[in-house]
Design a protein around this motif. Structure first.
Motif, PDB file in Angstrom:
ATOM      1  N   SER A 236       0.948  -1.426   0.254  1.00 51.40           N
ATOM      2  CA  SER A 236      -0.237   0.961   0.211  1.00 51.40           C
ATOM      3  C   SER A 236       0.645   1.014   0.078  1.00 51.40           C
ATOM      4  O   SER A 236       0.749   2.122   0.756  1.00 51.40           O
ATOM      5  N   GLU A 237       1.620   1.176  -0.968  1.00 56.37           N
ATOM      6  CA  GLU A 237       2.669   2.224  -1.260  1.00 56.37           C
ATOM      7  C   GLU A 237       1.650   4.204  -1.049  1.00 56.37           C
ATOM      8  O   GLU A 237       2.664   4.906  -0.481  1.00 56.37           O
ATOM      9  N   HIS A 238       0.715   3.689  -1.998  1.00 53.95           N
ATOM     10  CA  HIS A 238       0.198   5.406  -1.591  1.00 53.95           C
ATOM     11  C   HIS A 238      -1.296   4.944  -1.267  1.00 53.95           C
ATOM     12  O   HIS A 238      -1.646   4.024  -1.882  1.00 53.95           O
ATOM     13  N   VAL A 239      -2.237   5.808  -0.633  1.00 59.20           N
ATOM     14  CA  VAL A 239      -3.230   5.508  -0.001  1.00 59.20           C
ATOM     15  C   VAL A 239      -3.971   6.692  -0.268  1.00 59.20           C
ATOM     16  O   VAL A 239      -3.726   7.907   0.873  1.00 59.20           O
ATOM     17  N   GLY A 240      -5.023   6.509  -0.352  1.00 54.06           N
ATOM     18  CA  GLY A 240      -5.602   7.957  -0.656  1.00 54.06           C
ATOM     19  C   GLY A 240      -7.328   8.364   0.498  1.00 54.06           C
ATOM     20  O   GLY A 240      -7.619   8.413   0.182  1.00 54.06           O
ATOM     21  N   GLY A 241      -5.940   8.386   1.326  1.00 55.26           N
ATOM     22  CA  GLY A 241      -7.295   8.517   2.541  1.00 55.26           C
ATOM     23  C   GLY A 241      -8.294   7.076   3.780  1.00 55.26           C
ATOM     24  O   GLY A 241      -8.268   5.930   2.630  1.00 55.26           O
ATOM     25  N   GLY A 242      -8.818   7.524   4.037  1.00 52.81           N
ATOM     26  CA  GLY A 242      -8.943   6.670   5.406  1.00 52.81           C
ATOM     27  C   GLY A 242      -9.669   6.760   6.006  1.00 52.81           C
ATOM     28  O   GLY A 242     -10.976   5.997   6.083  1.00 52.81           O
ATOM     29  N   PHE A 243      -9.277   7.502   7.241  1.00 49.24           N
ATOM     30  CA  PHE A 243     -10.159   8.228   8.278  1.00 49.24           C
ATOM     31  C   PHE A 243     -10.864   6.592   9.266  1.00 49.24           C
ATOM     32  O   PHE A 243     -12.171   7.170   9.504  1.00 49.24           O
ATOM     33  N   GLY A 244      -9.817   6.208   9.135  1.00 50.74           N
ATOM     34  CA  GLY A 244     -10.899   4.608  10.415  1.00 50.74           C
ATOM     35  C   GLY A 244     -11.403   3.250   9.273  1.00 50.74           C
ATOM     36  O   GLY A 244     -10.908   2.521   9.656  1.00 50.74           O
ATOM     37  N   SER A 245     -11.665   3.658   8.323  1.00 51.32           N
ATOM     38  CA  SER A 245     -12.236   3.045   7.224  1.00 51.32           C
ATOM     39  C   SER A 245     -11.334   1.656   6.552  1.00 51.32           C
ATOM     40  O   SER A 245     -11.776   0.764   6.325  1.00 51.32           O
ATOM     41  N   LYS A 246      -9.638   2.268   6.257  1.00 50.49           N
ATOM     42  CA  LYS A 246      -9.633   1.361   6.129  1.00 50.49           C
ATOM     43  C   LYS A 246      -8.516   0.644   6.747  1.00 50.49           C
ATOM     44  O   LYS A 246      -6.512   0.246   7.130  1.00 50.49           O
ATOM     45  N   GLY A 247      -9.087   0.481   8.180  1.00 53.14           N
ATOM     46  CA  GLY A 247      -7.457   0.137   9.744  1.00 53.14           C
ATOM     47  C   GLY A 247      -8.752  -1.119   9.358  1.00 53.14           C
ATOM     48  O   GLY A 247      -7.220  -1.406   9.824  1.00 53.14           O
ATOM     49  N   THR A 248      -9.131  -1.705   8.402  1.00 56.31           N
ATOM     50  CA  THR A 248      -8.937  -3.035   9.158  1.00 56.31           C
ATOM     51  C   THR A 248      -8.917  -3.447   7.632  1.00 56.31           C
ATOM     52  O   THR A 248      -9.692  -3.581   6.613  1.00 56.31           O
ATOM     53  N   LEU A 249      -9.337  -5.434   7.217  1.00 58.07           N
ATOM     54  CA  LEU A 249      -8.982  -5.632   6.237  1.00 58.07           C
ATOM     55  C   LEU A 249     -10.720  -5.431   5.660  1.00 58.07           C
ATOM     56  O   LEU A 249     -11.348  -5.201   6.133  1.00 58.07           O
ATOM     57  N   ARG A 250     -10.991  -5.172   4.461  1.00 61.62           N
ATOM     58  CA  ARG A 250     -11.927  -4.894   3.556  1.00 61.62           C
ATOM     59  C   ARG A 250     -12.239  -5.724   3.159  1.00 61.62           C
ATOM     60  O   ARG A 250     -11.068  -6.465   1.792  1.00 61.62           O
ATOM     61  N   PRO A 251     -13.669  -5.745   2.478  1.00 58.49           N
ATOM     62  CA  PRO A 251     -14.000  -7.026   1.341  1.00 58.49           C
ATOM     63  C   PRO A 251     -13.176  -6.670  -0.037  1.00 58.49           C
ATOM     64  O   PRO A 251     -12.951  -7.887  -0.608  1.00 58.49           O
ATOM     65  N   GLN A 252     -12.690  -5.736  -0.447  1.00 62.52           N
ATOM     66  CA  GLN A 252     -12.450  -5.786  -1.914  1.00 62.52           C
ATOM     67  C   GLN A 252     -10.982  -6.748  -1.758  1.00 62.52           C
ATOM     68  O   GLN A 252     -10.261  -7.403  -2.702  1.00 62.52           O
ATOM     69  N   ALA A 253      -9.901  -6.377  -0.826  1.00 61.57           N
ATOM     70  CA  ALA A 253      -9.227  -7.504  -0.653  1.00 61.57           C
ATOM     71  C   ALA A 253      -8.989  -8.844  -0.552  1.00 61.57           C
ATOM     72  O   ALA A 253      -8.573  -9.635  -1.759  1.00 61.57           O
ATOM     73  N   VAL A 254     -10.365  -9.599   0.118  1.00 63.96           N
ATOM     74  CA  VAL A 254     -10.422 -10.671   0.136  1.00 63.96           C
ATOM     75  C   VAL A 254     -11.156 -11.187  -1.097  1.00 63.96           C
ATOM     76  O   VAL A 254     -11.179 -12.317  -1.521  1.00 63.96           O
ATOM     77  N   LEU A 255     -12.385 -10.285  -1.835  1.00 62.65           N
ATOM     78  CA  LEU A 255     -12.944 -10.899  -3.159  1.00 62.65           C
ATOM     79  C   LEU A 255     -11.564 -10.974  -4.106  1.00 62.65           C
ATOM     80  O   LEU A 255     -11.637 -11.549  -4.988  1.00 62.65           O
ATOM     81  N   ALA A 256     -10.705  -9.946  -4.200  1.00 60.35           N
ATOM     82  CA  ALA A 256      -9.987  -9.750  -5.725  1.00 60.35           C
ATOM     83  C   ALA A 256      -8.806 -10.547  -4.840  1.00 60.35           C
ATOM     84  O   ALA A 256      -9.007 -11.422  -6.275  1.00 60.35           O
TER      85      ALA A 256
END
Lengths: 707, 329
Positions: A236-256
């Protein structure tokens, strides 16, 4: 006995730490060279598009993918009937496509994979699912029969705390406030949606993921897919913000990752903006009752903060909104309680300053109500309630700059002279008012590891799996390393954002700079020491030193450690329309040593702007009929735009605190939003003369109270 | 999103012929709304006829003192045109109150008038919507409707029309010129948009295949002042909760000419004829303005959560008319 870290030695140059160094990756970002998770396009990459559930509760009774699979360019359609089985996850919200149960509207029930984004989308729309829908319950009420007392709330705090005898103290108080504040759900909505590009290389899984912490994401993916963590790389070299919502694993990584395994191709999945509120967490709505009892001098004798909130049926997440009341003010008799009900709603999660942001809205509004009752200046009221030690633990504060922040903030803002009478200042059709509120956020710090390397050419390299989610972490770590090494910052290369770098904690809880910086500092100090003892030139491969901070962090601290701050706001209320706008806002923060004023200011005013949104514009509706969030795009979910944020200033105290970490810093990512909404709300009361206790203060809420 | 064909004709005739030959086709202007709806699946044309670059991008001053605005004139260009700013400031103000700079750069005059409601149910294909799927039902009546209609709605649809431009045009007595397979015709803007009734699937009186080619403005009332004011949830990039476009001419303290239209209240820009009737010949006082608003708004039938729109419209009316009257003193 001292658990304190060693402070930076006095001989170290002040520069570059504390300098307003520009972001290292700034040029790459503004020129588009920086690549985000969905922009990695390995050869033969295909695209995925998810299918959200359209019922709020029930089961899938049939799946028909015939039409979808018949479309051109479609590689696969994954559903619970054919998706790879996952190991039971720590976080049930990522157990996607594992069964027919639908716990809330928007829960992912299928995934289409095709050559192009458009084909994937067409295929997703062609998936036919039928459901056995069950009656849903999505509405939080303060007397919901399903409410219960959770043992713990987010952050690991106890759900309930009692000190002294609140009921007796409150009954005997000369002056009392009893007020209930209501907040809707709020949504993180980072600019970059949650996205991942995943592929398998033999048994090795690589995922470019938009996450706040790729060490944890790697560990979680390894656990889900039954892999050794060495067989997973998350970047995750560059991340365009998260505000906490990317602090835990999310479905996009699992589904991909699932789709990549099934198709044998690299797969990119970027979650559609409209689907994010259902699957990436939200700030849970709260109904908060605050009761204050005080003497004529305004000193609190009794304080109760009772929070009602929701969680999902998927997992228990309790917004810890009553926790800041355990830190803030003198309160010999105190009760802080959370009650939660599991509804058929999406799972709430972290959003910038979970607990503190909603909790301090309520507490700081109640303090303002008390000041009005006592006809006491609200700054003065807070000064009178400064505790000698942390109320809930009796521990001494490592530093507590609230008094100075209030005083210096008031001076800079021009708080005085202030006519306390509400509803009397006019500018044409506008009513004007000012408000103040305090802010607090805990100092959190987590073990991390880092490696520092010296090359024979005089260059240095620091490696640590930190994440820069737009905060400037990469830049500040370079400054910390340069200071620890005693070399110019330009000579230090910083490598972050890959799980094969030394393990580090995620970018969350305003803990990044402290946690990562300490490890970087320790490695660089050790390297510097090695270099200074060295008799011979460096070998060609250079010299590397690794360090981790497990021991230091485990030793803990005898101190109560928190950042503090004060917000001042001036608002206008349009007496024709009820439109409220913030004319100017000033935040004064006491957050230890500020390591980079440029990136720090951006964090502070970003948080304050988000607080303006919370106070005035951000409104989310849980639709009782269809059972999902209504406002799901940036046209209808009103984050503040530039026109909503006029003059905004952030300042800070020069706060020396030797009990923190070698840099002397406190976290600054979240405190900017804490109390900001209360300052705006208190200013609205001062302008309008009516106390409105439900946010946001949109025209429909204000209109009935206009003169 | 289903695959579609794309055609970019060079002339209006070509565009109209292509549309007539393809019943599933749609005209594409700036695409700021239609493309969104296609992505959402709320519209699924099999052919897009891009009329955004037809040679209809001129603003002409007419011999009668009026103005003819080509259908492809971009919202930002129209708002910035000196002739519009000088003679029809209410129009410029309405445009600038809408959307964002980027959207105004793309959106066309014709397309703006034909944009669809932003009702959440219309945009969400997983929910029923009589406008999207006639006969499927309207969850908004019982569901989330804070932003929806208080005037002229039916049991079948409570949507509002989102355009700011259309509200100003309604007050200005503008007319649209449309060309279809059966030739050209002119429709007053106030008659362009329909009320939902039993057929909410039809937003306007245009027949399928008719293309808006221009908007025609009569000369502005010579002594009237105009103003557009919009109340909204945030300071920019938000649809109107309620907006008002007003033109007012006062002579010797008496209303000589008044034109008033509301946005955010109904399925169409709402020309307030009852209010105008109450204004004409009455003293230009706050009392009169309030009574005029009441005359119009007495027909309002708010839903559970949007009753605030009625007092908001009244307050806007009194304030805007009061400010315009003050300019005649």
């Amino acid at each position: 006995m001292s658990h304190d870290p060693q402070p930076v030695p006095p001989e170290a140059p002040r520069h570059p730490l504390g300098a307003p160094t520009a972001r290292r990756e700034g040029r790459a970002k503004v020129t588009g060279a920086a690549r985000y998770a969905a922009e990695h396009a390995p050869p033969h990459r295909v695209h995925a598009w998810p299918v959200p559930a359209t019922v709020a509760r029930g089961r899938i009774t049939s799946v028909d993918t015939t039409d979808a699979l018949a479309l051109p360019g479609v590689h696969a359609v994954l559903t619970h009937e054919n998706a790879p089985r996952l190991e039971p996850p720590e976080d049930p919200a990522v157990a996607v496509l594992q069964g027919p149960a639908v716990p809330h509207r928007g829960w992912y029930v299928a995934l289409a994979v095709a050559d192009t984004l458009e084909s994937a989308r067409a295929a997703a729309e062609a998936v036919r699912l039928t459901y056995a829908a069950e009656e849903h319950d999505v509405t939080l009420t303060p007397d919901h029969p399903g409410l219960y007392l959770p043992k713990e709330v987010n952050g690991g705090y106890p759900g309930t705390r009692e000190r002294g005898d609140f009921d007796a103290a409150y009954a005997g108080a000369l002056v009392t406030v009893d007020a209930t504040y209501t907040l809707t759900a709020l949504h993180n909505h980072p600019m970059e949606p949650h996205a991942a590009t995943a592929w398998w290389d033999g048994g090795h899984l690589t995922v470019h993921d938009s996450t706040q912490g790729s060490t944890k994401a790697r560990d979680d993916l390894a656990a889900l897919f039954g892999l050794d963590r060495r067989d997973v790389t998350v970047v995750s070299e560059h991340v365009g913000g998260g505000f906490g919502s990317k602090g835990t694993l999310r479905p996009q990584a699992v589904l991909a990752a699932m789709a990549a395994r099934v198709t044998g191709r690299p797969v990119t999945l970027a979650l559609p903006r409209r689907e994010m509120p259902a699957v990436v967490g939200h700030r849970a709505p709260t109904v908060q009752r605050v009761r204050l009892g005080a003497g004529a001098d305004g000193v609190l004798t009794a304080l109760a903060h009772e929070v009602v909130t929701h969680t999902s049926t998927v997992k228990e997440f309790v917004e810890q909104a009553a926790v800041p009341a355990r830190v803030m003010y003198t309160s010999p008799h105190s009760r802080t309680v959370h009650r939660v009900v599991a509804l058929d709603v999406p799972s709430p999660s972290w959003m910038r300053a979970p607990g503190e942001a909603p909790g301090m809205y309520a507490l700081e509004s109640a303090m303002d109500e008390l000041a009005v009752l006592l006809d006491l200046d609200p700054v003065e009221l807070r000064l009178r309630n400064e505790p000698a030690t942390e109320p809930d633990t009796g521990r001494p504060f490592s530093s507590r700059g609230l008094t100075r922040a209030l005083r210096e903030g008031a001076d800079r803002f021009g708080w005085r002279p202030r006519d306390p009478r509400p509803g009397v200042r006019r500018d044409g059709d506008l009513l004007l008012g000012t408000g103040v509120a305090a802010a607090t956020y805990p100092v959190l710090i987590f073990p991390s590891s880092a490696e520092a390397h010296a090359a024979p050419d005089g260059g240095f390299r620091v490696r640590i799996n930190a994440t820069d989610i737009g905060t400037g972490a990469r830049t500040v770590l370079g400054q910390i390393a340069a200071e620890a090494l005693g070399v110019p910052e330009e000579r230090v290369r910083v490598e972050i954002g890959r799980s094969d770098l030394p393990d580090a904690f995620l970018a969350g809880g305003s803990s990044g700079t402290a946690s990562w910086g300490w490890a970087v500092h320790k490695a660089c100090r050790a390297l510097r020491e090695d270099l200074s003892n060295r008799q011979h030139p460096l070998p060609r491969e250079g010299l590397a030193v690794a360090a981790d901070t497990r021991e230091e962090i485990a030793a803990g601290s005898p101190y109560a450690r928190h950042a503090f701050g004060a917000h001042f706001a001036e608002v206008q209320v349009d007496t024709v329309t009820g439109e409220v706008r913030v004319r100017r806002m000033l935040g004064m923060f006491a957050a230890g040593r500020i390591l980079n004023p440029r990136t720090a200011r951006s964090q502070f005013i970003g948080g304050m702007a988000m607080g303006i949104g919370m106070a005035l514009t951000e409104h989310s509706t849980m639709d009782p009929v269809v059972g999902g969030f209504t406002e799901r795009d940036l046209a209808s979910y009103h984050v503040p735009v530039c026109a909503d944020v006029h003059t905004i200033e952030a300042h800070w105290l020069d706060e020396g605190d030797p009990h923190l970490n070698p840099m002397g810093s406190k976290g600054i990512g979240e405190i900017g939003i804490v109390g900001a909404a209360a300052a705006v709300g208190n200013a609205v009361h001062h302008a309008l003369g009516v106390r409105l206790r439900t946010l946001p203060l949109t025209p429909d809420a204000v209109l009935p109270h206009l003169p | 999103m289903k695959p579609f064909a794309y055609l970019r004709p060079d002339t209006v005739d070509e565009a109209v012929r292509a549309r007539a030959a393809h019943p599933g086709a749609a005209f594409l202007g700036g695409g700021t709304n239609l493309v969104d709806l296609m992505k959402l699946g709320a519209c699924a044309p099999d052919l897009l006829i891009d009329v955004g670059r037809l040679p209809l991008d001129r603003i002409e001053e007419l011999p009668d003192g009026g103005l003819r605005i080509g259908a492809t004139v971009r919202n930002s260009d129209l708002a910035a045109a000196p002739v519009v700013q000088e003679r029809y400031p209410v129009l410029s103000q309405a445009l600038l109150a809408g959307a964002s700079g980027q959207l105004r750069n793309a959106a066309t005059t014709g397309g703006n008038l034909l944009q669809r409601t932003r009702c959440a149910y219309f945009q969400d294909v997983s929910t029923p919507c009589n406008k999207r799927e006639p006969g499927s039902g309207c969850p908004a009546v019982e569901g989330v409707h804070r932003d929806l209609a208080v005037l002229g709605h039916s049991a079948h649809c409570v949507a509002t029309h989102p355009s700011d431009l259309a509200v100003a045009l309604a007050a200005l007595d503008a007319a649209v010129e449309a060309t279809g397979p059966d030739g050209a015709r002119t429709v007053p803007v106030t008659a362009l948009h329909r009320l939902p009734g039993e057929h909410p699937e039809r937003d306007t009186v245009l027949e399928p295949g008719e293309l808006i080619t221009a908007v025609r403005l009569p000369p502005p009332p010579p002594l009237a002042h105009g103003r557009y004011r919009k109340a909204r949830d945030r300071a920019s990039y938000a649809f109107a909760l309620v907006s008002v476009a007003a033109l007012l001419e006062v002579r010797d303290g008496v209303v000589h000419h008044a034109a008033l239209a509301y946005g955010g209240l109904a399925h169409r820009p709402w020309r307030a004829t009852a209010a105008e009737e109450a204004l004409r010949g009455a003293p230009a006082t706050a009392d009169t303005f309030g009574r005029a608003a009441d005359a119009e708004l007495s027909a309002a039938r708010p839903l559970r959560d949007n009753g605030f729109k009625v007092p908001l419209a009244r307050r806007l009316t009194v304030s805007v008319l009061g400010a315009l009257a003050a300019r005649h003193r």
